[in-house]
Design an enzyme around this catalytic site. Structure first.
Site, mmCIF file in Angstrom:
data_model
loop_
_atom_site.group_PDB
_atom_site.id
_atom_site.type_symbol
_atom_site.label_atom_id
_atom_site.label_comp_id
_atom_site.label_asym_id
_atom_site.label_seq_id
_atom_site.Cartn_x
_atom_site.Cartn_y
_atom_site.Cartn_z
ATOM 1 N N GLY A 11 0.804 -1.213 0.000
ATOM 2 C CA GLY A 11 0.000 0.000 0.000
ATOM 3 C C GLY A 11 0.840 1.268 0.000
ATOM 4 O O GLY A 11 2.074 1.232 -0.098
ATOM 5 N N GLN A 12 0.144 2.395 0.146
ATOM 6 C CA GLN A 12 0.804 3.703 0.059
ATOM 7 C C GLN A 12 1.915 3.837 1.108
ATOM 8 O O GLN A 12 3.012 4.295 0.803
ATOM 9 C CB GLN A 12 -0.232 4.835 0.240
ATOM 10 C CG GLN A 12 0.318 6.199 -0.147
ATOM 11 C CD GLN A 12 -0.508 7.352 0.356
ATOM 12 O OE1 GLN A 12 -1.473 7.183 1.122
ATOM 13 N NE2 GLN A 12 -0.159 8.552 -0.059
ATOM 14 N N ASP A 34 1.412 -9.051 2.134
ATOM 15 C CA ASP A 34 0.189 -8.368 1.703
ATOM 16 C C ASP A 34 -0.764 -9.444 1.186
ATOM 17 O O ASP A 34 -0.325 -10.550 0.844
ATOM 18 C CB ASP A 34 0.502 -7.363 0.584
ATOM 19 C CG ASP A 34 -0.574 -6.292 0.425
ATOM 20 O OD1 ASP A 34 -0.344 -5.134 0.825
ATOM 21 O OD2 ASP A 34 -1.663 -6.621 -0.110
ATOM 22 N N ILE A 35 -2.039 -9.099 1.114
ATOM 23 C CA ILE A 35 -3.012 -10.053 0.555
ATOM 24 C C ILE A 35 -2.739 -10.282 -0.935
ATOM 25 O O ILE A 35 -3.130 -11.307 -1.488
ATOM 26 C CB ILE A 35 -4.450 -9.556 0.810
ATOM 27 C CG1 ILE A 35 -5.452 -10.693 0.611
ATOM 28 C CG2 ILE A 35 -4.787 -8.355 -0.063
ATOM 29 C CD1 ILE A 35 -6.848 -10.373 1.141
ATOM 30 N N ASP A 52 -3.141 -13.043 4.023
ATOM 31 C CA ASP A 52 -4.384 -12.358 4.389
ATOM 32 C C ASP A 52 -4.373 -12.262 5.907
ATOM 33 O O ASP A 52 -4.283 -13.286 6.594
ATOM 34 C CB ASP A 52 -5.579 -13.205 3.898
ATOM 35 C CG ASP A 52 -6.917 -12.564 4.240
ATOM 36 O OD1 ASP A 52 -6.949 -11.614 5.060
ATOM 37 O OD2 ASP A 52 -7.937 -13.024 3.689
ATOM 38 N N ILE A 53 -4.471 -11.048 6.442
ATOM 39 C CA ILE A 53 -4.382 -10.854 7.888
ATOM 40 C C ILE A 53 -5.471 -11.628 8.648
ATOM 41 O O ILE A 53 -5.344 -11.917 9.832
ATOM 42 C CB ILE A 53 -4.399 -9.341 8.253
ATOM 43 C CG1 ILE A 53 -4.249 -9.101 9.751
ATOM 44 C CG2 ILE A 53 -5.650 -8.648 7.758
ATOM 45 C CD1 ILE A 53 -3.047 -9.715 10.375
ATOM 46 N N TYR A 142 -14.919 3.916 9.130
ATOM 47 C CA TYR A 142 -13.454 3.908 9.270
ATOM 48 C C TYR A 142 -13.047 4.545 10.606
ATOM 49 O O TYR A 142 -12.265 3.972 11.369
ATOM 50 C CB TYR A 142 -12.873 4.678 8.088
ATOM 51 C CG TYR A 142 -11.378 4.884 8.086
ATOM 52 C CD1 TYR A 142 -10.501 3.814 7.935
ATOM 53 C CD2 TYR A 142 -10.833 6.173 8.183
ATOM 54 C CE1 TYR A 142 -9.122 4.022 7.890
ATOM 55 C CE2 TYR A 142 -9.463 6.382 8.137
ATOM 56 C CZ TYR A 142 -8.614 5.304 7.993
ATOM 57 O OH TYR A 142 -7.248 5.514 7.945
ATOM 58 N N LYS A 146 -11.244 2.873 13.832
ATOM 59 C CA LYS A 146 -9.952 3.358 14.348
ATOM 60 C C LYS A 146 -10.075 3.727 15.830
ATOM 61 O O LYS A 146 -9.173 3.439 16.618
ATOM 62 C CB LYS A 146 -9.460 4.561 13.535
ATOM 63 C CG LYS A 146 -8.994 4.220 12.133
ATOM 64 C CD LYS A 146 -7.739 3.350 12.136
ATOM 65 C CE LYS A 146 -7.204 3.066 10.747
ATOM 66 N NZ LYS A 146 -6.121 2.083 10.725
HETATM 67 P P1 NAD Z 1 -3.455 1.260 1.406
HETATM 68 O O1 NAD Z 1 -4.880 1.008 1.109
HETATM 69 O O2 NAD Z 1 -2.635 2.012 0.423
HETATM 70 O O3 NAD Z 1 -2.709 -0.114 1.704
HETATM 71 C C1 NAD Z 1 -3.282 -1.130 2.464
HETATM 72 C C2 NAD Z 1 -2.661 -2.442 2.014
HETATM 73 O O4 NAD Z 1 -3.277 -3.489 2.782
HETATM 74 C C3 NAD Z 1 -2.924 -2.755 0.538
HETATM 75 O O5 NAD Z 1 -1.719 -3.072 -0.139
HETATM 76 C C4 NAD Z 1 -3.863 -3.960 0.571
HETATM 77 O O6 NAD Z 1 -3.654 -4.885 -0.486
HETATM 78 C C5 NAD Z 1 -3.496 -4.577 1.918
HETATM 79 N N1 NAD Z 1 -4.584 -5.406 2.450
HETATM 80 C C6 NAD Z 1 -5.912 -5.206 2.350
HETATM 81 N N2 NAD Z 1 -6.586 -6.210 2.942
HETATM 82 C C7 NAD Z 1 -5.658 -7.060 3.428
HETATM 83 C C8 NAD Z 1 -5.731 -8.274 4.133
HETATM 84 N N3 NAD Z 1 -6.900 -8.837 4.431
HETATM 85 N N4 NAD Z 1 -4.585 -8.883 4.516
HETATM 86 C C9 NAD Z 1 -3.384 -8.331 4.178
HETATM 87 N N5 NAD Z 1 -3.253 -7.191 3.486
HETATM 88 C C10 NAD Z 1 -4.377 -6.555 3.114
HETATM 89 O O7 NAD Z 1 -3.397 1.971 2.828
HETATM 90 P P2 NAD Z 1 -2.253 2.919 3.421
HETATM 91 O O8 NAD Z 1 -2.558 4.297 3.011
HETATM 92 O O9 NAD Z 1 -0.925 2.351 3.162
HETATM 93 O O10 NAD Z 1 -2.624 2.825 4.979
HETATM 94 C C11 NAD Z 1 -2.030 1.885 5.836
HETATM 95 C C12 NAD Z 1 -2.596 2.095 7.229
HETATM 96 O O11 NAD Z 1 -2.381 3.451 7.645
HETATM 97 C C13 NAD Z 1 -4.099 1.858 7.348
HETATM 98 O O12 NAD Z 1 -4.377 1.303 8.598
HETATM 99 C C14 NAD Z 1 -4.673 3.250 7.293
HETATM 100 O O13 NAD Z 1 -5.892 3.329 7.962
HETATM 101 C C15 NAD Z 1 -3.615 4.047 8.008
HETATM 102 N N6 NAD Z 1 -3.635 5.464 7.642
HETATM 103 C C16 NAD Z 1 -3.289 5.858 6.384
HETATM 104 C C17 NAD Z 1 -3.343 7.216 6.043
HETATM 105 C C18 NAD Z 1 -2.973 7.698 4.681
HETATM 106 O O14 NAD Z 1 -3.154 8.893 4.383
HETATM 107 N N7 NAD Z 1 -2.419 6.861 3.819
HETATM 108 C C19 NAD Z 1 -3.756 8.148 7.017
HETATM 109 C C20 NAD Z 1 -4.155 7.699 8.260
HETATM 110 C C21 NAD Z 1 -4.066 6.349 8.578
HETATM 111 C C1 AKB Z 2 -8.262 8.654 4.609
HETATM 112 O O1 AKB Z 2 -8.508 9.706 4.013
HETATM 113 O O2 AKB Z 2 -9.088 7.749 4.805
HETATM 114 C C2 AKB Z 2 -6.888 8.475 5.189
HETATM 115 C C3 AKB Z 2 -6.852 8.948 6.600
HETATM 116 C C4 AKB Z 2 -6.634 10.373 6.889
HETATM 117 O O3 AKB Z 2 -7.006 8.158 7.496
HETATM 118 N N1 AKB Z 2 -5.952 9.161 4.364
#
Ligand code: NAD
Ligand code: AKB
Length: 312
Positions: A11-12, A34-35, A52-53, A142, A146
């Site tokens: 993911g990101q 990752d899944i 898969d988690i 969401y 959280k």
């Molecule tokens: P993302 O959606 O880019 O990546 C999530 C990854 O999890 C993906 O690669 C997906 O394939 C994988 N995934 C989904 N289901 C799965 C499963 N069952 N088992 C294993 N892997 C699985 O998300 P992100 O932006 O990288 O965010 C990661 C964490 O950070 C999340 O908990 C998100 O809530 C938190 N977060 C992100 C942001 C943001 O701006 N990116 C902000 C606040 C919080």
């Molecule tokens: C979202 O927009 O869902 C995320 C976050 C701030 O948790 N980037």
């Protein structure tokens, strides 16, 4: 050295976290998972598992086989996607966390990182410099997941001594991997479209101000909180973390300093309502005091880095 497992590595955040942790601890000591069966070439330099988690047996087997002692759990459904699949999102975001906390409770692993979000706040929270401790009434599935996750992290720490650490990330801005279905994703998409067509249609209103952060700061914060001595981690739910705050109009003006002909129009959709329920900015003085957090990258620097990174 005991090993680190990152769940949700494609993911990101995951891609950049894997790369940074491997720089510090060595490629073989940082296991990506990752899944997804296929993973990006950028994280091909070290071990990878399709996991898969929700599959506790496989998770346990990977942890035991590799002598994993730390887990970073990133797998989740983000705010916009979660609104479309509320029960699925709740199950993944909460059961996934339990699966990891239980491993720590049973002493199979020593330390857990789990990210929370500014989404834990709601319309009744103070919108400006939202305090660490305040009214928290999230209105999205969401945000509800959280906030519940934060309460469970604190519970597992108090009741079972689990060393779990967490940050309430703001919206994160990066170019190495596309964001995964959040409300703040526009702050990445806008750069892609500015370069591609010099036009962007924004799904938020021009004055929807939100807390944001450049990815390198978020990755540094994640590693800093995990490396801090346990005694300095005074909050075991999740820490507010502040970078910068801007609205679509402000980021447009910052982009226009680099691409003067860039144009934006506004067509707000359901994500505007989500954005309105979140803070404009957060107060992160607890993180600053407890583990010496400091943000580094400002708005104009983000614009330059994003345009350069995406062009390459
Ligand atoms: P993302 O959606 O880019 O990546 C999530 C990854 O999890 C993906 O690669 C997906 O394939 C994988 N995934 C989904 N289901 C799965 C499963 N069952 N088992 C294993 N892997 C699985 O998300 P992100 O932006 O990288 O965010 C990661 C964490 O950070 C999340 O908990 C998100 O809530 C938190 N977060 C992100 C942001 C943001 O701006 N990116 C902000 C606040 C919080
Ligand atoms: C979202 O927009 O869902 C995320 C976050 C701030 O948790 N980037």
């Amino acid at each position: 050295m005991s090993k680190i497992l990152i769940i949700g590595s494609c993911g990101q955040i995951g891609i950049e976290l894997v790369l940074e942790l491997r720089k510090i601890y060595g490629n073989q000591n940082v296991i990506a998972s990752d899944i997804k069966e296929e993973y990006p070439i950028s994280i091909a330099g070290g071990p990878y598992y399709q996991l898969d988690i929700m599959n506790v047996q496989k998770l346990k087997a990977i942890v035991k086989e590799n002598d994993i002692k730390e887990i970073y759990l990133l797998a989740a459904l983000l705010s916009a996607t979660a609104e479309k699949k509320p029960l699925f999102a709740w199950n993944l975001n909460i059961q996934g966390l339990f699966n990891v906390l239980e491993l720590a409770k049973d002493k199979l692993i020593n330390k857990v990182f789990w990210p929370s979000s500014i989404a834990v706040f709601g319309s009744n929270s103070p919108a400006n410099r939202t305090p660490q401790h305040t009214v928290m009434e999230p209105s999205t599935v969401y945000g509800i997941s959280k906030l519940a996750g934060e309460r469970w992290c604190e519970y597992y720490h108090n009741k079972y001594g689990v060393d779990v650490r967490s940050i309430r990330y703001p919206g994160l801005i990066s170019y190495k991997s596309a964001p995964g279905g959040g409300t703040t994703d526009y702050a990445v998409d806008i750069f892609i479209q500015a370069l591609k067509s010099k036009n962007y249609t924004c799904y938020l209103r021009k004055d929807a101000k939100l807390p944001m952060m450049y990815m390198s700061d978020a990755i540094r914060a994640t590693i800093e909180i995990m490396e801090a001595p346990p005694s300095s981690i005074k909050i075991r739910s999740s820490y507010n973390l502040s970078g910068i705050s801007f609205d679509p109009n402000e980021i447009t003006n910052a982009i226009r300093r680099e691409i003067p002909e860039f144009k934006i129009k506004y067509e707000p959709d359901f994500r505007q309502q989500i954005a309105e329920s979140w803070p404009n900015s957060v107060d992160d003085s607890c993180a600053k005091t407890d583990w010496k957090w400091e943000n580094k990258v400002g708005l104009q620097e983000i614009v330059k880095k994003m345009l350069k990174g995406l062009s390459q």
